[in-house]
Design a protein around this motif. Structure first.
Motif, PDB file in Angstrom:
ATOM      1  N   SER A  38       0.847  -1.203   0.000  1.00 35.45           N
ATOM      2  CA  SER A  38       0.000   0.000   0.000  1.00 35.45           C
ATOM      3  C   SER A  38       0.877   1.246   0.000  1.00 35.45           C
ATOM      4  N   TYR A  39       1.943   1.207   0.784  1.00 32.48           N
ATOM      5  CA  TYR A  39       2.894   2.331   0.750  1.00 32.48           C
ATOM      6  C   TYR A  39       3.377   2.565  -0.681  1.00 32.48           C
ATOM      7  N   ARG A  40       3.724   1.467  -1.344  1.00 33.07           N
ATOM      8  CA  ARG A  40       4.307   1.598  -2.700  1.00 33.07           C
ATOM      9  C   ARG A  40       3.297   2.161  -3.694  1.00 33.07           C
ATOM     10  N   ARG A  41       1.993   1.921  -3.420  1.00 35.14           N
ATOM     11  CA  ARG A  41       0.986   2.369  -4.388  1.00 35.14           C
ATOM     12  C   ARG A  41       0.541   3.811  -4.150  1.00 35.14           C
ATOM     13  N   MET A  42       0.975   4.405  -3.052  1.00 37.30           N
ATOM     14  CA  MET A  42       0.543   5.775  -2.762  1.00 37.30           C
ATOM     15  C   MET A  42       1.096   6.716  -3.846  1.00 37.30           C
ATOM     16  N   VAL A  43       0.289   7.700  -4.190  1.00 40.70           N
ATOM     17  CA  VAL A  43       0.716   8.648  -5.231  1.00 40.70           C
ATOM     18  C   VAL A  43       0.494  10.089  -4.787  1.00 40.70           C
ATOM     19  N   ASN A  44       1.204  10.958  -5.501  1.00 43.88           N
ATOM     20  CA  ASN A  44       0.908  12.387  -5.389  1.00 43.88           C
ATOM     21  C   ASN A  44       1.005  12.945  -3.973  1.00 43.88           C
ATOM     22  N   PRO A  45       2.104  12.812  -3.266  1.00 47.37           N
ATOM     23  CA  PRO A  45       3.399  12.298  -3.695  1.00 47.37           C
ATOM     24  C   PRO A  45       3.558  10.793  -3.460  1.00 47.37           C
ATOM     25  N   ALA A  46       4.321  10.170  -4.359  1.00 47.08           N
ATOM     26  CA  ALA A  46       4.634   8.745  -4.201  1.00 47.08           C
ATOM     27  C   ALA A  46       5.861   8.617  -3.296  1.00 47.08           C
ATOM     28  N   CYS A  47       6.088   7.406  -2.799  1.00 50.22           N
ATOM     29  CA  CYS A  47       7.270   7.164  -1.956  1.00 50.22           C
ATOM     30  C   CYS A  47       8.465   6.788  -2.830  1.00 50.22           C
ATOM     31  N   GLN A  48       9.617   7.256  -2.436  1.00 47.17           N
ATOM     32  CA  GLN A  48      10.884   6.788  -3.038  1.00 47.17           C
ATOM     33  C   GLN A  48      11.386   5.690  -2.120  1.00 47.17           C
ATOM     34  N   GLU A  49      11.554   4.495  -2.663  1.00 46.15           N
ATOM     35  CA  GLU A  49      11.948   3.388  -1.790  1.00 46.15           C
ATOM     36  C   GLU A  49      13.461   3.407  -1.522  1.00 46.15           C
ATOM     37  N   VAL A  50      13.835   3.177  -0.272  1.00 44.69           N
ATOM     38  CA  VAL A  50      15.256   3.126   0.097  1.00 44.69           C
ATOM     39  C   VAL A  50      15.506   1.783   0.776  1.00 44.69           C
ATOM     40  N   ASP A  51      16.469   1.051   0.274  1.00 48.93           N
ATOM     41  CA  ASP A  51      16.817  -0.204   0.935  1.00 48.93           C
ATOM     42  C   ASP A  51      17.588   0.145   2.216  1.00 48.93           C
ATOM     43  N   ALA A  52      16.930  -0.071   3.349  1.00 52.06           N
ATOM     44  CA  ALA A  52      17.527   0.320   4.631  1.00 52.06           C
ATOM     45  C   ALA A  52      18.188  -0.866   5.332  1.00 52.06           C
ATOM     46  N   SER A  53      18.464  -1.940   4.580  1.00 57.14           N
ATOM     47  CA  SER A  53      19.116  -3.118   5.186  1.00 57.14           C
ATOM     48  C   SER A  53      20.600  -2.900   5.484  1.00 57.14           C
ATOM     49  N   PRO A  54      21.335  -2.102   4.671  1.00 54.18           N
ATOM     50  CA  PRO A  54      22.756  -1.901   4.980  1.00 54.18           C
ATOM     51  C   PRO A  54      22.981  -1.186   6.318  1.00 54.18           C
ATOM     52  N   SER A  55      24.265  -0.896   6.592  1.00 53.10           N
ATOM     53  CA  SER A  55      24.619  -0.267   7.878  1.00 53.10           C
ATOM     54  C   SER A  55      23.980   1.117   7.997  1.00 53.10           C
ATOM     55  N   LYS A  56      23.924   1.614   9.223  1.00 50.22           N
ATOM     56  CA  LYS A  56      23.319   2.926   9.470  1.00 50.22           C
ATOM     57  C   LYS A  56      24.025   4.007   8.646  1.00 50.22           C
ATOM     58  N   GLU A  57      25.353   3.912   8.566  1.00 48.25           N
ATOM     59  CA  GLU A  57      26.122   4.929   7.844  1.00 48.25           C
ATOM     60  C   GLU A  57      25.775   4.912   6.358  1.00 48.25           C
ATOM     61  N   GLU A  58      25.672   3.704   5.811  1.00 49.28           N
ATOM     62  CA  GLU A  58      25.354   3.604   4.378  1.00 49.28           C
ATOM     63  C   GLU A  58      23.943   4.109   4.086  1.00 49.28           C
ATOM     64  N   VAL A  59      23.016   3.759   4.963  1.00 47.09           N
ATOM     65  CA  VAL A  59      21.634   4.211   4.749  1.00 47.09           C
ATOM     66  C   VAL A  59      21.587   5.738   4.789  1.00 47.09           C
ATOM     67  N   LEU A  60      22.279   6.323   5.745  1.00 46.65           N
ATOM     68  CA  LEU A  60      22.290   7.793   5.848  1.00 46.65           C
ATOM     69  C   LEU A  60      22.856   8.418   4.571  1.00 46.65           C
ATOM     70  N   LYS A  61      23.921   7.811   4.054  1.00 47.89           N
ATOM     71  CA  LYS A  61      24.546   8.345   2.835  1.00 47.89           C
ATOM     72  C   LYS A  61      23.534   8.327   1.675  1.00 47.89           C
ATOM     73  N   THR A  62      22.876   7.199   1.505  1.00 48.13           N
ATOM     74  CA  THR A  62      21.896   7.074   0.408  1.00 48.13           C
ATOM     75  C   THR A  62      20.795   8.116   0.556  1.00 48.13           C
TER      76      THR A  62
END
Ligand SMILES: Nc1ncnc2c1ncn2[C@@H]1O[C@H](COP(=O)(O)OP(=O)(O)OP(=O)(O)O)[C@@H](O)[C@H]1O
Ligand SMILES: Nc1ccn([C@@H]2O[C@H](COP(=O)(O)O)[C@@H](O)[C@H]2O)c(=O)n1
Length: 463
Positions: free
Chosen positions: A428-452
């Motif tokens: 349902s999150y993925r189907r939301m529009v106007n504005p839509a969500c930009q998906e971020v893979d948050a599985s990596p380390s905290k530092e990497e996620v912050l960088k992305t």
């Protein structure tokens, strides 16, 4: 001043320079500590503050106001016998198959889900079943019987606001959009089109087709969930239950203080969404520190102490509470975004995604189709510049939940136990529009996620 907002006298950026990541903290505890936090004393009037634990308090601090004159019994008239509706054994609901009293007749004495005595049954043609019609068996539909009873979908309970809301004309539909009960309109127009093409001249086929389509739709999403969302819709919903939930009245008081149609300031507004333990608290804190911004949360602090009260309510009431929280949050965002970048931990997408997933069953294929109106942002709610959806591999999410070590809410337990529910929320999150969500893979380390995340902010938001 807004809770958590930084007073600023000079234009952004002040403090640490943007995009230089700050050390990451543990995360998790801060956000969770908000469930049951003390109210923002500035916003909540003295006589409307409630104790921290909902169990301590179940009735209004002041005696309820007398019913309006037109609802009071005439002098000398006899009061009705309480609770004339027959009850199913051991249940708070009327027995299945029992008949509703005639319109205008007096309702029974208070029994938690029913309205206060002396309120009147709505006229035929309202959202309630016609008088004399058979009541559904409790729990028979997705919204359950409670959703059909007054106090949830019945007329507003009381008060001058109720009268104002009743008198106001329904909001005009947006161009190309059907009016409030869009589900019905769309459903029936679809049926009519199909009927015109495939069933012309054969009324029996049309009858069967209609029955099947309508029943199928109602099992999936109740009509109220499909209503076009707006501040007014949620005010009416809260107003209807304010007679028995004093906290709803307090939320309405706060909403009234928020100007309508809030506008964003000049700084970007970035929302973080995702299932629990995907790292929202951790990353929002880090982004806030990096950008020297303001961190806000939904539901906002001034109403979060009442979450436990509304979390135990039927879906429509619970979601009206969270939706109202989004409108209160919007006024905080509007103010803060004139001063600094605003980072938001959950907003409208959370309310919508959890509602849709709760009110549907089965697999993601059973969700309302992509581009359905339920995935639209409310017309009258301040929009963010960017919404980032944090997703994490399910096993990693469970590990993080365990690491977090906090007690799970009922919904979190359901997310863990029920794979399909979890998938429906995320889809349902993925189907939301106007504005839509930009998906971020948050599985990596905290530092990497912050960088992305910082790269995405730089790409999508004007600094
Ligand atoms: N990238 C990461 N790698 C490893 N562990 C992480 C990462 N991000 C967060 N965590 C840890 O996972 C746990 C949950 O994180 P956090 O509280 O930030 O999630 P959340 O999405 O805010 O959860 P909730 O919605 O339940 O408040 C915390 O213990 C946190 O330290
Ligand atoms: N805008 C929002 C925010 C939250 N919810 C509901 O709360 C649950 C998550 O709360 P956490 O404090 O654990 O993040 C979420 O599952 C929703 O039920 C909401 O509906 N709308």
């Amino acid at each position: 001043m807004i809770a958590g907002a930084h007073p600023r006298t000079e234009p952004f950026p002040a403090g640490p320079s943007p995009f230089i990541p700050v050390p990451l903290t543990q995360g998790g505890e801060g956000r969770r500590a908000f469930r049951g936090a003390a109210p923002c004393s500035g916003l909540v009037p003295e006589d409307r503050r409630f104790p921290r634990r909902p169990g301590e308090f179940r009735f209004p601090l002041a005696p309820p106001p007398p019913p309006p004159a037109f609802l009071r019994p005439a002098p000398g008239s006899r009061l009705p016998v309480p609770c004339p509706l027959p009850r199913a054994p051991g249940s708070r609901f009327p027995a299945p198959g029992s008949r509703l009293p005639a319109p205008g007749s007096l309702l029974p004495a208070p029994c938690s889900r029913l309205p206060a005595p002396c309120s009147r049954l709505p006229a035929p043609g309202s959202l309630l079943p016609a008088p004399g019609s058979l009541l559904p068996a409790p729990g028979s539909g997705p919204g359950d019987a409670a959703a059909l009873l007054p106090g949830v979908t019945g007329p507003p309970a009381r008060g001058p606001r109720s009268a104002a809301l009743r008198q106001r004309p329904p909001p005009a539909p947006a161009p190309g959009q059907h009016r409030g009960r869009g589900a019905d309109v769309r459903l029936f127009s679809a049926v009519r089109r199909a009927g015109a093409k495939g069933t012309r001249g054969n009324p029996d086929v049309r009858k069967k087709f209609l029955t099947v389509r309508v029943a199928k739709h109602w099992r999936r999403l109740p009509r109220e969930v499909m209503d076009v969302p707006s501040l007014e819709t949620f005010q009416v919903r809260l107003d209807r239950c304010a007679g028995r939930i004093p906290e709803a009245e307090a939320v309405l008081d706060l909403l009234e203080k928020c100007p309508e149609h809030q506008k964003k300031g000049g700084f970007p507004v970035i929302v973080f969404e995702g299932l629990d333990a995907t790292g929202k608290t951790t990353v929002t804190q880090a982004v806030k520190d990096t950008l020297n911004g303001v961190l806000l949360r939904s539901p906002p602090a001034c109403i979060s102490q009442w979450r436990t009260v509304f979390d135990d309510e039927p879906t429509l009431v619970k979601r009206a509470f969270y939706a109202a929280g989004n409108y209160i949050l919007a006024s905080e965002i509007a103010k803060a975004s004139t001063q600094a970048p605003v980072i938001v931990d959950r907003y409208w997408h959370s309310t919508a995604a959890y509602t849709i997933a709760t009110e549907t069953s089965g697999e993601v294929q059973d969700l309302p189709p992509v581009q359905d109106e339920v995935y639209q942002w409310p017309e009258d709610l301040l929009k963010p510049d960017l919404v980032l959806l944090l997703t994490v591999d399910p096993d990693e999410r469970v590990r993080r939940l365990q690491h977090r070590g906090l007690q799970k809410t009922k919904e979190e337990a359901e997310l863990e136990a029920n794979n399909l529910f979890r998938q429906r929320v995320e889809e349902s999150y993925r189907r939301m529009v106007n504005p839509a969500c930009q998906e971020v893979d948050a599985s990596p380390s905290k530092e990497e996620v912050l960088k992305t995340v910082l790269q995405l902010i730089k790409k999508h938001c004007a600094f």
